[in-house]
Structures are given as C-alpha cells and as structure tokens.
Design an enzyme around this catalytic site. Sequence first.
Site, PDB file in Angstrom:
ATOM      1  N   ASN A   1       0.107  -4.317   8.032  1.00 11.22           N
ATOM      2  CA  ASN A   1       1.290  -4.973   7.451  1.00 11.22           C
ATOM      3  C   ASN A   1       2.330  -3.939   7.057  1.00 11.22           C
ATOM      4  OD1 ASN A   1       0.698  -8.020   7.071  1.00 11.22           O
ATOM      5  ND2 ASN A   1      -1.213  -6.967   6.617  1.00 11.22           N
TER       6      ASN A   1
ATOM      7  N   HIS B   1      -1.732   7.020   4.295  1.00 14.35           N
ATOM      8  CA  HIS B   1      -0.475   6.592   4.921  1.00 14.35           C
ATOM      9  C   HIS B   1       0.487   7.769   4.907  1.00 14.35           C
ATOM     10  CE1 HIS B   1      -1.883   2.431   4.515  1.00 14.35           C
ATOM     11  NE2 HIS B   1      -2.298   2.795   3.320  1.00 14.35           N
TER      12      HIS B   1
ATOM     13  N   ALA C   1       0.801  -1.217   0.000  1.00 17.00           N
ATOM     14  CA  ALA C   1       0.000   0.000   0.000  1.00 17.00           C
ATOM     15  C   ALA C   1       0.838   1.273   0.000  1.00 17.00           C
ATOM     16  CB  ALA C   1      -0.918  -0.007   1.219  1.00 17.00           C
TER      17      ALA C   1
END
EC number: 1.4.1.21
Length: 270
Positions: free
Chosen positions: A192, A222, A126
């Site tokens: 993760n 993020h 991601a």
Amino acid sequence: MNVKHRVAVIGFGSIGKTVVNELLGTDSATRFDLAVFQREGSRSQISLPASVKRFIDLDGVLDWKPQLVVEAAGQVAVRQYAPICLSAGIPFLISSTGALASEELRLRIEVAARSGTSKALIISGAIGALDYLSAAARLPGTRVTYESRKPIAAWREELRELGLDPDATDEPVILFDGDAETAAQRYPRNLNVAATLALAGVGMRDTAVRVVADPGVDANTHVITVEGPSGTLHTRIVNAPSLDNPKTSAIVAFSVVNAIHQYFAPLQFT
Ligand SMILES: NC(=O)C1=CN([C@@H]2O[C@H](COP(=O)(O)OP(=O)(O)OC[C@H]3O[C@@H](n4cnc5c(N)ncnc54)[C@H](O)[C@@H]3O)[C@@H](O)[C@H]2O)C=CC1
Ligand SMILES: O=C([O-])CC(=O)C(=O)O
C-alpha cells in the site's frame, strides 16, 4: 469540556483491534463512541470490547451516523464502502491506500467526496516524510524511488506461489521491480505504501518500486529516495512487524490512531 466523537472502524484485525483499544483507553478530554463493522462469520467477532457497537452491514453503520468511518480491512473494502460513505457526507479514512492505484476508483472517490461535501483521508501508515515529498514533487524533474524489504514471514504465500520454499530461502529474493501502480495492485497486503508515495509524489507510473523478501532482516524496512531541484531526501524506516500480522508494521495502527486524533484536533499538522 468532555467531547465524544462517534467513529466506526471497518475491520477488526491487527490494525482495527489496536485502534479500537487505543481509542477506548484515551486519557484526555477527548472520548470516543466506537463501532466496528465486521463481516458476518468473522473470526474475531467474539473479542469486541463490551462498549463497542457491532454492525454487520454498512446500512447499520450509516444509520448510526458516525462522524468518521475508518477503513482497516483491505483494498476491496475501500472499493465497497468509501464511495457510499463519502456521498452520504461521512469522511472516510483510508488505510488500504493501494486501492487508489486504480484511477477509476480514485476518480469515483473524488466525485463521491465532492457530492457529499466530505473528504477521503489518507494515512501515512508505515512510512513518513510525505509532507516533504508532496512539496518536492511540485518541482518538475523530481524523481522518487522506493524499496520495500521485509522478512520471509511477510511473504510466505507469495514465495510458495513462485515455487520457492519459504523455509529454505537463505538469500534475498527480488519479487518485483516496476511502478507503484502495479506493485500496490499485485501485493495488496504488502505494498500500500507504494501507492501512498505515488499519490503524495510524482504519480503511480513514475514512482519506481523494488520489492525484496529478505531472510537477513527481522524488520519491515522502507527506503525512500526523493531527488530533484529542491534537494535530496533519503529515509530508511525500520519497522517492527505487527505481532498479529507479519505483513503489517506495528506503527500502522498508531498512524491510524494519530490520524483520528488529528481529524478531531483544533491544531493540525499539514
Ligand atoms: N497504508 C499502510 O501503510 C498500510 C496499509 N495496510 C492495509 O491495512 C489492511 C488491514 O491490515 P491488518 O489489520 O494488518 O489486516 P488483518 O488481515 O489483520 O485484518 C483485516 C480485517 O478486516 C476484515 N475484512 C477484510 N475484508 C473486509 C471487508 N471487505 N469488509 C469488512 N471487513 C473486512 C477481516 O475480516 C479482518 O478482520 C491491509 O489489508 C492493508 O491493505 C497494511 C499495512 C500498511
Ligand atoms: O506495514 C508495512 O510495512 C507496509 C505494508 O504492509 C503495506 O504497504 O501494505
């Protein structure tokens, strides 16, 4: 020249399905012979494309002799299958990177890869900028912080477990402030990325992680900061969630597809 690569995918959920469909649709000299390993009784087993082999145990996968095994199933699957594939000489691509927050498993995987002269490969998933982070972390004094901010849809069960009603949550909730090891193990389907950053950077204990469930966002956001003698990196990645699994960003399947193409490509980014 038409080359066929033999790839087995473990898991056929939001990531596995997209990976298989993308690889089947590859319009180039590269073609794939694909198999999916699904546990018996798995709900999505009827929807496998006709040309894709199905295995219900790892022995079947190993006998088929894939050139690459791709995990898209969860951290438990990494523990169950990575050491076996690697010691049998088959490279193993890891999506559920949080499994490597366990030092014991990480060492077992390294030993298996060495004994099988194979390799465990780690997706960016991601996020991005792991190349910069790895280089910067070689300099002492580099500090890394990471904030994961996802919509409530990604955190419904966890909020309920805390006694909070997801539908009545109208302010951001800080679920966690701590290190990458704890984050990746406590939230195996959402964090993760914390372990990926720690592995590429300054380690599990020294990577600072904050986790926020935020009713005010509709994307998986993020924010990564790297600060040190080499300079500063500040990235903000805003990912559309997968339509099939709100915890998983849609880009992750394409990170896996990209990693598979890279694995077989004559030119590679490092
Ligand atoms: N590195 C990264 O940036 C990210 C990694 N992930 C990881 O990828 C995993 C898969 O994500 P999704 O496809 O969205 O999940 P999903 O829940 O949609 O699909 C998982 C599939 O794997 C199967 N499965 C689960 N455990 C298994 C096992 N032990 N053996 C064989 N099959 C098994 C399930 O039946 C299901 O078909 C997540 O659990 C997470 O660990 C997810 C998002 C980002
Ligand atoms: O897909 C994402 O945005 C991140 C994620 O679930 C994980 O790191 O496990």
